[in-house]
Each structure stands twice: as C-alpha cells, then as structure tokens.
Enzyme design. Sequence first.
Site, short mmCIF file in Angstrom:
data_model
loop_
_atom_site.label_atom_id
_atom_site.label_comp_id
_atom_site.label_asym_id
_atom_site.label_seq_id
_atom_site.Cartn_x
_atom_site.Cartn_y
_atom_site.Cartn_z
N TYR A 30 0.80 -1.23 0.00
CA TYR A 30 0.00 0.00 0.00
C TYR A 30 0.84 1.29 0.00
O TYR A 30 0.27 2.38 -0.01
CB TYR A 30 -0.97 -0.01 1.19
N ASN A 81 -13.61 4.56 -1.05
CA ASN A 81 -12.74 3.38 -1.07
C ASN A 81 -13.33 2.42 -0.05
O ASN A 81 -13.13 2.57 1.15
CB ASN A 81 -11.29 3.73 -0.71
N HIS A 107 -9.71 2.50 -5.55
CA HIS A 107 -8.83 1.55 -4.87
C HIS A 107 -7.39 1.99 -5.12
O HIS A 107 -7.02 2.31 -6.25
CB HIS A 107 -9.02 0.13 -5.41
N ARG A 118 -10.63 -10.46 -4.52
CA ARG A 118 -10.73 -8.99 -4.54
C ARG A 118 -11.35 -8.47 -5.84
O ARG A 118 -11.64 -7.28 -5.97
CB ARG A 118 -9.35 -8.34 -4.37
O1 CA2 Z 1 -6.45 -1.03 -2.96
C1 CA2 Z 1 -7.31 -0.63 -2.18
O2 CA2 Z 1 -7.49 0.57 -1.95
C2 CA2 Z 1 -8.17 -1.62 -1.40
O3 CA2 Z 1 -9.49 -1.09 -1.33
C3 CA2 Z 1 -7.55 -1.73 -0.02
C4 CA2 Z 1 -8.25 -2.75 0.86
C5 CA2 Z 1 -8.35 -4.11 0.14
O4 CA2 Z 1 -9.14 -4.99 0.93
C6 CA2 Z 1 -9.00 -3.97 -1.22
O5 CA2 Z 1 -9.00 -5.24 -1.85
C7 CA2 Z 1 -8.22 -2.98 -2.08
C8 CA2 Z 1 -7.47 -2.97 2.15
C9 CA2 Z 1 -7.36 -1.73 2.96
C10 CA2 Z 1 -6.49 -2.03 4.13
O6 CA2 Z 1 -5.40 -1.17 4.10
C11 CA2 Z 1 -4.29 -1.51 4.79
C12 CA2 Z 1 -3.30 -0.59 4.79
C13 CA2 Z 1 -2.13 -0.85 5.44
C14 CA2 Z 1 -1.96 -2.05 6.09
C15 CA2 Z 1 -2.98 -2.98 6.10
C16 CA2 Z 1 -4.15 -2.71 5.44
#
Ligand code: CA2
Length: 153
Positions: A30, A81, A107, A118
């Site tokens: 991320y 998001n 996203h 996903r």
């Molecule tokens: O890519 C994206 O923005 C997502 O919406 C992020 C979600 C994921 O479940 C989607 O498939 C794609 C996850 C958000 C959690 O963010 C974190 C950030 C740092 C560490 C752990 C999780």
Amino acid sequence: MIATPAARPKIMILNGPNLNLLGVREPQTYGTTTLADIEELCRETAQSLDVAIDFRQSNHEGQIIDWIQEARESADGIILNPAGFTSTSIAILDALLASDLPVIEVHITNIHRREAFRHLSYVSKAATAIIAGAGPHGYQLAITHMSKLSATS
Ligand code: CA2
C-alpha cells in the site's frame, strides 16, 4: 443587484476498514503514504478546483452506511474506497443506490492484479466511475472527475 455566488459543490470522501493503517503497515502493498497525507492531497486538489470535501474513515460497515445516507442530504457526490467491504457488502451497495448521487469507487491498488476474491466489487454496480491502481493519486483523479460531473449536472 449583486448575484449570490453559487455554493461550492461538496464531495463526501469515505474510506473503509483498515485504511487508517496506510503508511504504517504493509508498505510493500500500500506504499508509505498515510491516510492523513491522502487527506492533505485531496484538500489541495479540492481547493484548486473550488470544491469542498468532507473526508472520513471508519472500520464499521453501519457507520459507512449512515454516512452515505447523510451524504444524500449534504453532498453532491461520493468518493468511496470501500476497502474490505468491496466484495462483501450488499448493504453498502444498497445505500449507494438509494443515495441517488454520483459515486466514484477508488482503490489504491489494482484489485484485478491481486487475489481473485478482490476482483468482485458490489460497489461497482453503483459506481459512475472506478479508479484502481493509481495509488493515492487515484483520490485526486476522482475529485477532478467528480468536479466535472458537478459542473455539468
Ligand atoms: O487497494 C485498495 O485501496 C483496497 O481497497 C484496499 C483494501 C483491500 O481490501 C481492497 O481489496 C483494495 C485494504 C485496505 C487495508 O489497508 C491496509 C493498509 C495498510 C496495512 C494494512 C491494510
């Protein structure tokens, strides 16, 4: 007579579960930009386009639904998001459909290059546009597009 200036369009920007961990955990997936950094980027973009934003994050599905219902009264569009609720929440989809507002789904990562679970997004059924894989810049793209939608509606 002096005309009253039109109110600036207002965009509600909602962030789902665990996005408060951005920049703190899993930087390999991320990145290192925090959610506070993204909010700041959004504020800069909004100011340059003369739109107002209301930027929020919650780990709770019901809270996000309440905010979508609130947006119906207070905003001209929703940028969302949905994070982990993307592939699970028919309730968020229903709230978005009921809002009758333009919705842009964002996203940070390209969900289609990731695990198959996903790839399904219920939210996409309510989305005017979808931006995935542009990183934090995706939020700026979404604000820019939403401001164009507001200008033409
Ligand atoms: O890519 C994206 O923005 C997502 O919406 C992020 C979600 C994921 O479940 C989607 O498939 C794609 C996850 C958000 C959690 O963010 C974190 C950030 C740092 C560490 C752990 C999780």
